[in-house]
Design an enzyme around this catalytic site. Structure first.
Site, PDB file in Angstrom:
ATOM      1  CG  ASP A  33      -1.664  18.653 -20.801  1.00  0.00           C
ATOM      2  OD1 ASP A  33      -1.098  17.325 -20.868  1.00  0.00           O
ATOM      3  OD2 ASP A  33      -2.825  18.815 -21.164  1.00  0.00           O
ATOM      4  CE  LYS A  80      -3.595  11.145 -23.873  1.00  0.00           C
ATOM      5  NZ  LYS A  80      -4.617  11.340 -22.826  1.00  0.00           N
ATOM      6  CG  PHE A  96      -7.229  17.516 -23.725  1.00  0.00           C
ATOM      7  CD1 PHE A  96      -7.458  17.173 -25.223  1.00  0.00           C
ATOM      8  CD2 PHE A  96      -7.434  16.711 -22.995  1.00  0.00           C
ATOM      9  CE1 PHE A  96      -8.006  16.091 -25.504  1.00  0.00           C
ATOM     10  CE2 PHE A  96      -8.205  15.505 -23.427  1.00  0.00           C
ATOM     11  CZ  PHE A  96      -8.545  15.160 -24.617  1.00  0.00           C
ATOM     12  CG  ASP A  97     -11.722  16.918 -24.218  1.00  0.00           C
ATOM     13  OD1 ASP A  97     -10.589  16.656 -23.802  1.00  0.00           O
ATOM     14  OD2 ASP A  97     -12.623  16.306 -24.649  1.00  0.00           O
ATOM     15  CE1 TYR A 155      -4.150   1.857   0.505  1.00  0.00           C
ATOM     16  CE2 TYR A 155      -2.632   3.500   1.537  1.00  0.00           C
ATOM     17  CZ  TYR A 155      -3.865   3.078   0.978  1.00  0.00           C
ATOM     18  OH  TYR A 155      -4.850   4.206   0.818  1.00  0.00           O
ATOM     19  CB  ALA A 199      -0.525  14.144 -22.548  1.00  0.00           C
ATOM     20  CG  HIS A 206     -16.821  14.942 -26.580  1.00  0.00           C
ATOM     21  ND1 HIS A 206     -16.869  15.861 -25.487  1.00  0.00           N
ATOM     22  CD2 HIS A 206     -15.677  13.947 -26.096  1.00  0.00           C
ATOM     23  CE1 HIS A 206     -15.633  15.536 -24.838  1.00  0.00           C
ATOM     24  NE2 HIS A 206     -15.011  14.655 -25.251  1.00  0.00           N
TER      25      HIS A 206
END
Ligand code: F0G
Length: 461
Positions: free
Chosen positions: A218, A261, A127-128, A75, A220, A452
């Protein structure tokens, strides 16, 4: 000679295969109907080639799979966490690493800690999920991308760049009080997978430093961004990708990562920072939302696959193949006369729906209509990056017409071959040849956020 012809060939061989099959035309019609004409709602097993996303859809290597067997499911204090921490320190130079179950988990933790109601967060076409998280905290995202990015055919090396004048105007208008941080998305997914130059990131860092505003990467697709820097930025051609990654990270106070990604894992993410203060401010929200600080909603084995994947994602042979593979589809489509956003992105090819389906108004979602037909004709799944994704203006409730009305054909990492992409190109051409008969869509069901994913439609009469 060998090196010369090797270039963008697959730098791997295939040890395990997963059969795919094309459902009958009749079945495809039924599946689409049952999905309310939204390809998001079709079962994966009914898709032939799935270009919905490159997120979590990559093929892990033998080394990563072996790593899964080395999971330490403790853990607190799993050894796999320390391997991940060491990889992030080595590649990106950030001292503190907080694992999260995926990118939006990291955004939720970071944004909860840093954003308050009324704040603004400038960036380059967020990004969304990033935008949705900012709005969920009652903040607002302000787009400061360079104007040239809005021209889908302007062949520029770094169309993900921020406009420093726009950014400084935001800084002057709102000040440090109302700007918890600026976010740079590299590569810029919603802007067409376009890279941000190192020079631009350095200037953003310098400007933000002057105003005392932290900057968040960001990241990714940071590795793909590094490859573009190496190939396109003056003076960078001889720098190893790993060094470019270090130089990139050095421009930022913190980073959110969707490891699904460029770390080539099926699940995972993290927040990384060099600042003890930032780490301390996010840590407790990490525990609250994701899990203890050494696992963040992941199994030990997932952390191990991520640690190993981070190295594979920055391998230069891999990146040469990766970027070349995506470009292969882009060039093929362009040579067939399709309207392809140019230059090709790092992870996807984007089709310009304003050219493809000029007769369908944006509020009838031409990208969704295209995806429905692409599926019907070929079993291939693409994804709309346009007005549906853009959502509604939180103040007026009106659809926000997208500047770029796109469909993204997103290429999973190490999954499909060049032959698969040949099939995709033929499928797109088939839809192109019937474009005059394609109608728009009307919403029949619309969720209030991130609509979406689950919206349903009928064809416009
Ligand atoms: N940032 C960027 C630039 C992304 O592209 C994504 C996800 C995220 C953050 C969120 O990460 O999915 O792990 O929670 N993009 C996927 C896509 C979903 O299809 O482009 P996540």
């Amino acid at each position: 000679m060998g090196e010369e012809i090797f270039r963008d060939m697959e730098p791997f061989r295939i040890k395990m295969v997963e059969p795919i099959h094309l459902p009958s035309r009749e079945d495809r019609e039924r599946f689409l109907e049952e999905a309310g004409l939204n390809v998001f709602l079709i079962r994966g097993e009914n898709i032939l080639i799935d270009l919905l996303t490159d997120s979590g859809t990559g093929a892990m290597s033998d080394r990563q799979w072996a790593g899964l067997m080395m999971g330490d499911e403790t853990y607190a204090g799993s050894r796999n966490f320390y391997n991940l921490e060491a990889a992030v320190r080595d590649i990106l130079g950030f001292e503190y690493v907080l694992p999260c179950h995926q990118g939006r988990g990291a955004e939720n933790v970071l944004h909860t800690a840093l954003i308050k109601a009324g704040d603004v967060v400038p960036g380059n076409t967020h990004f969304d999920t990033t935008k949705a998280h900012i709005e969920h905290k009652k903040g607002r995202a302000i787009d400061c991308t360079i104007d040239e990015a809005a021209d889908p055919y302007l062949d520029l090396p770094f169309k993900g760049n921020l406009d420093l004048k726009k950014l400084e105007d935001v800084y002057k208008q709102y000040g440090r009080e109302k700007i918890p941080f600026t976010v740079v998305t590299a590569t810029c997914n919603s802007g067409g997978g376009q890279p941000v130059s190192l020079e631009n990131m350095r200037k953003v860092a310098e400007l933000s430093g002057r105003y005392g505003i932290p900057v968040c990467l960001d990241g990714a697709r940071f590795a793909e961004n590094c490859y573009f820097i190496k190939k396109r930025e003056k003076g960078m051609e001889n720098m190893p990708i790993k060094d470019i990654a270090r130089e990139t990270a050095a421009c930022f106070d913190m980073m959110t990562m969707s490891s699904k990604k460029d770390a080539i894992v099926n699940i995972g993410g993290f927040i990384a920072t060099g600042s003890r203060e930032i780490y301390d401010s996010v840590k407790n929200f990490g525990i609250l939302f994701e899990g203890f600080v050494t696992y963040g909603g992941l199994a030990g084995r997932d952390l191990e696959a991520m640690a190993r994947g981070l190295y594979e994602g920055i391998d230069e042979d891999y990146l040469t193949y990766r970027i070349g593979h995506v470009r292969y589809l882009g060039e093929k489509l362009r040579n067939m006369g399709m309207p392809v956003l140019w230059p090709p992105g790092g992870h996807a090819i984007y089709l310009d729906m304003k050219e493809f389906l000029p007769n369908i108004p944006q509020d009838q979602f031409p990208g969704m209509a295209f995806c429905a037909h692409l599926y019907l004709e070929s079993g291939v799944r693409g994804v709309e990056i346009g007005t549906l994704l853009n959502g509604r203006d939180p103040d007026t409730g009106m659809n926000r017409p997208a500047k770029l009305e796109l469909v993204r054909l997103t290429i999973p990492r190490r999954v499909y071959t060049h032959r698969h992409l040949d099939y995709v190109a033929k499928a797109v051409k088939k839809v192109w040849d019937m474009r005059d008969s394609i109608r728009g869509l009307e919403l029949t069901e619309e969720p209030p956020v991130l609509r979406h994913f689950t919206a349903r439609f009928k064809w416009v009469e």
